[in-house]
Design an enzyme around this catalytic site. Structure first.
Site, mmCIF file in Angstrom:
data_model
loop_
_atom_site.group_PDB
_atom_site.id
_atom_site.type_symbol
_atom_site.label_atom_id
_atom_site.label_comp_id
_atom_site.label_asym_id
_atom_site.label_seq_id
_atom_site.Cartn_x
_atom_site.Cartn_y
_atom_site.Cartn_z
ATOM 1 N N ASP A 76 1.243 -1.047 0.484
ATOM 2 C CA ASP A 76 -0.092 -0.023 -0.294
ATOM 3 C C ASP A 76 0.836 1.132 -0.134
ATOM 4 O OD1 ASP A 76 1.436 -0.117 2.601
ATOM 5 O OD2 ASP A 76 -0.524 -1.024 3.733
ATOM 6 N N ASP A 106 1.132 4.424 1.837
ATOM 7 C CA ASP A 106 0.466 5.496 2.574
ATOM 8 C C ASP A 106 1.520 6.864 2.562
ATOM 9 O OD1 ASP A 106 0.313 3.300 5.170
ATOM 10 O OD2 ASP A 106 2.719 2.959 4.323
ATOM 11 N N ASP A 142 9.837 5.159 13.090
ATOM 12 C CA ASP A 142 10.828 3.862 14.115
ATOM 13 C C ASP A 142 11.784 3.856 12.993
ATOM 14 O OD1 ASP A 142 9.872 2.899 11.493
ATOM 15 O OD2 ASP A 142 8.641 0.939 12.686
HETATM 16 P P1 ATP Z 1 4.012 -2.142 5.604
HETATM 17 O O1 ATP Z 1 2.445 -1.335 5.173
HETATM 18 O O2 ATP Z 1 4.596 -3.361 4.437
HETATM 19 O O3 ATP Z 1 4.124 -3.057 6.383
HETATM 20 P P2 ATP Z 1 5.521 -0.158 6.995
HETATM 21 O O4 ATP Z 1 6.747 1.049 7.060
HETATM 22 O O5 ATP Z 1 4.470 1.011 5.809
HETATM 23 O O6 ATP Z 1 5.246 -1.416 6.665
HETATM 24 P P3 ATP Z 1 3.062 0.943 8.637
HETATM 25 O O7 ATP Z 1 2.235 0.141 9.632
HETATM 26 O O8 ATP Z 1 2.343 0.846 7.276
HETATM 27 O O9 ATP Z 1 4.435 0.330 7.990
HETATM 28 O O10 ATP Z 1 3.210 2.097 8.674
HETATM 29 C C1 ATP Z 1 4.266 3.344 7.373
HETATM 30 C C2 ATP Z 1 4.779 3.795 8.325
HETATM 31 O O11 ATP Z 1 4.331 5.044 10.044
HETATM 32 C C3 ATP Z 1 6.286 2.802 8.512
HETATM 33 O O12 ATP Z 1 6.502 3.421 7.551
HETATM 34 C C4 ATP Z 1 6.821 4.739 9.792
HETATM 35 O O13 ATP Z 1 7.182 5.011 9.458
HETATM 36 C C5 ATP Z 1 5.797 4.604 10.784
HETATM 37 N N1 ATP Z 1 5.338 4.265 11.649
HETATM 38 C C6 ATP Z 1 4.058 3.216 11.799
HETATM 39 N N2 ATP Z 1 4.078 2.195 12.827
HETATM 40 C C7 ATP Z 1 5.370 3.006 13.912
HETATM 41 C C8 ATP Z 1 5.199 2.637 14.918
HETATM 42 N N3 ATP Z 1 4.995 1.895 15.052
HETATM 43 N N4 ATP Z 1 6.251 3.809 15.372
HETATM 44 C C9 ATP Z 1 7.106 4.402 14.627
HETATM 45 N N5 ATP Z 1 6.636 5.035 13.586
HETATM 46 C C10 ATP Z 1 5.473 3.865 12.859
HETATM 47 MG MG MG Z 2 2.487 0.704 4.987
#
Ligand code: ATP
Ligand code: MG
Length: 383
Positions: free
Chosen positions: A16, A18, A96
Site C-alpha cells: 500500500d 501511505d 521508527d
Molecule cells: P508495511 O506496510 O509493509 O507493513 P510500513 O513501513 O508501510 O510497512 P505501516 O504500518 O504501514 O508500515 O506504517 C507506515 C509508516 O508509519 C512506517 O513506514 C513508519 O514510518 C511509520 N510507523 C508505523 N508504525 C510505527 C510505529 N509503531 N512507530 C513509529 N513509526 C511507525
Molecule cells: Mg504501509
C-alpha cells in the site's frame, strides 16, 4: 512515504502507499468528500477512492513539547495520545526506523531523507531513529516491526536495536490485544511466517503473540512450524489464508495436552478445554468473533476425521469446514513424523466415486475403529 518508498527502493512491490502531508485531518476531510477521520490516539484520514482506501497522516512533531496536552505518555513512557502537528522534518523523527523515514515528494520528484535512510537501505540494515531503548519503551510494538522488516527485506538488525528488543520486549505485555492481533496477522500472514516465528523465538517474543509454555517441546514446535510453513506455501501459491486456521493450529498442542488422560484423548476434557484455550489466547491477541466457530469446527472435526464408522465419513466430508480440517490433519501428520495413513485415507475418500468410498469404509477393520484415536494420528501426539 514510509514503507512504500522503502519497498520500491528495495525492488519490492509495495502493498500500500501511505501518504503524509502538512494538511491537518480536518483540512484533508474538507478536500476529499469520501473520507473520514479515524483514531483518537493517532488521528488519521481514510480517503476512499473507488475500491481503494488511502491512509493519510498529518506531519507530527516530536516530544520536545512534552507539556502539551496532546502528547501523553504513561508511567512506562508509552505514548498514549499523540496529535501535535509539525513539519516534515519533525515528522521524520517520530518514525521508527531510518529506512521507514523516506518521503517521496510528488511535486519536486525528490526523496526527502533526514536520517540516512538511503544509506541504510544500501547497507541493508535496520537502524532506529533515536535511542532504541527509549523508542521501544514508547512503543513496544517496534520490536515486532524490526523483526518483521529484517526478514521481509533480508536486512540485518542493528546491535542497539537487538539490545532494546531483549531489554524492552517484555513491555509487549502491555499492548492491547486488538493491536497485537493486527501484528499477529502482519507477521504470520505475509508469506514469511516461518522465518518470523523463528526470529521471534530467538528473541523470546513468540509468547507475546501465541500463548505457549516457556519451554516449547519438540512436538509443539513442530506443529507450529508446519502450520506456519503451510501458510507461507499457500500465500506463495496465491491460495487464501485465514488467521482462524493458524490460530487453531498454533493452539492445537495445548488442546491435546489439556485433553490427555492415561495416554488417550478424554473427550470431556477436550470439549471443555476448547473455550478455555481460546479465552486465554484472546487475552493476548484479540480473536475476532467470526473465527471462534471456525477454530472450534477444525478442532471438533479432528475427532471426526479419526472416527470413520458407518455414515460418519460422508457427513464429515459434507461439513463446510472439511477442507480446512483435512488440511490441518496433514499438518499434524507432518509434524508428528507419523505415517500419513489417515491423511491418505481421506485423500482417497474425497477424490473417489461412491463405490470406492464404500469399499474404503468396508476395508476398515473392527480393530481400527477401537484403536482409532490411539493408533492413527493421536499416538505420537499423546506421548
Ligand atoms: P508495511 O506496510 O509493509 O507493513 P510500513 O513501513 O508501510 O510497512 P505501516 O504500518 O504501514 O508500515 O506504517 C507506515 C509508516 O508509519 C512506517 O513506514 C513508519 O514510518 C511509520 N510507523 C508505523 N508504525 C510505527 C510505529 N509503531 N512507530 C513509529 N513509526 C511507525
Ligand atoms: Mg504501509
Amino acid at each position: 512515504m514510509g514503507g512504500c518508498v522503502r519497498d520500491l527502493l528495495c525492488g519490492i512491490v509495495p502493498k500500500d502507499f501511505d501518504i503524509a502531508t502538512d494538511a491537518t485531518p480536518e483540512q484533508i476531510r474538507k478536500i476529499f468528500k469520501s473520507s473520514r477521520i479515524i483514531g483518537k490516539r493517532f488521528k488519521l484520514v481514510h480517503i476512499f477512492n473507488r475500491s481503494e482506501l488511502i491512509e493519510v497522516a498529518t506531519f507530527r512533531s516530536g516530544e520536545n513539547i512534552l507539556n502539551d496536552g496532546d502528547l501523553i505518555k504513561d508511567h512506562s513512557g508509552k505514548i498514549i495520545r499523540d496529535n501535535i502537528w509539525g513539519t516534515l522534518e519533525e515528522d521524520t523523527f517520530r518514525r521508527d526506523f531510518t529506512i521507514n523515514a523516506l518521503y517521496y515528494c510528488p511535486s519536486t520528484q525528490k526523496i526527502e531523507d533526514h536520517n540516512n535512510g538511503m544509506k541504510h537501505i544500501h547497507e541493508k540494515i535496520i537502524v532506529s531513529i533515536g535511542d532504541p531503548q527509549k523508542r521501544f519503551s514508547e512503543d513496544p510494538v517496534r520490536s515486532l516491526r524490526a523483526i518483521r522488516f529484517s526478514n521481509k527485506l533480508n536486512f540485518k538488525i542493528d546491535k542497539a536495536i537487538k539490545e532494546a528488543i531483549y531489554d524492552k520486549g517484555h513491555l509487549l505485555s502491555s499492548i492491547s490485544n486488538a493491536r497485537l492481533f493486527d501484528e499477529f496477522c502482519k507477521i504470520f500472514l505475509n508469506g514469511m511466517a516461518e522465518k518470523n516465528f523463528n526470529k521471534l523465538l530467538s528473541f523470546g517474543l513468540n509468547r507475546y503473540l501465541v500463548r505457549t509454555d516457556p519451554e516449547l517441546n519438540e512436538y509443539t514446535y513442530n506443529v507450529m512450524i508446519e502450520a506456519l510453513r503451510n501458510t507461507d506455501k499457500r500465500l506463495h501459491n496465491d491460495q487464501s489464508v485465514t488467521p482462524g486456521f493458524l490460530i487453531a493450529a498454533l493452539l492445537w498442542p495445548q488442546l491435546v495436552e489439556a485433553s490427555k488422560q492415561k495416554g488417550e484423548i478424554n473427550l470431556r476434557k477436550y470439549f471443555r478445554s476448547m473455550d478455555r484455550i481460546l479465552r486465554e489466547q484472546q487475552k493476548i491477541t484479540a480473536i475476532p468473533r467470526k473465527f471462534h466457530g471456525y477454530i472450534k469446527d477444525i478442532w471438533v472435526l479432528q475427532l471426526k476425521l479419526h472416527s470413520r464408522i458407518g455414515k460418519q465419513p460422508y457427513k464429515t466430508l459434507k461439513h463446510p469446514r472439511f477442507r480446512a480440517a483435512y488440511d490441518f490433519l496433514l499438518v499434524r501428520e507432518k509434524a508428528s513424523g507419523e505415517s500419513s495413513y489417515l491423511g491418505n485415507w481421506w485423500t482417497n475418500f474425497q477424490k473417489n466415486d461412491n463405490n470406492i468410498k464404500k469399499s474404503l469404509i468396508e476395508k476398515l477393520h473392527e480393530k481400527n475403529k477401537e484403536e482409532s484415536f490411539k493408533k492413527f494420528g493421536f499416538s505420537e501426539e499423546l506421548r
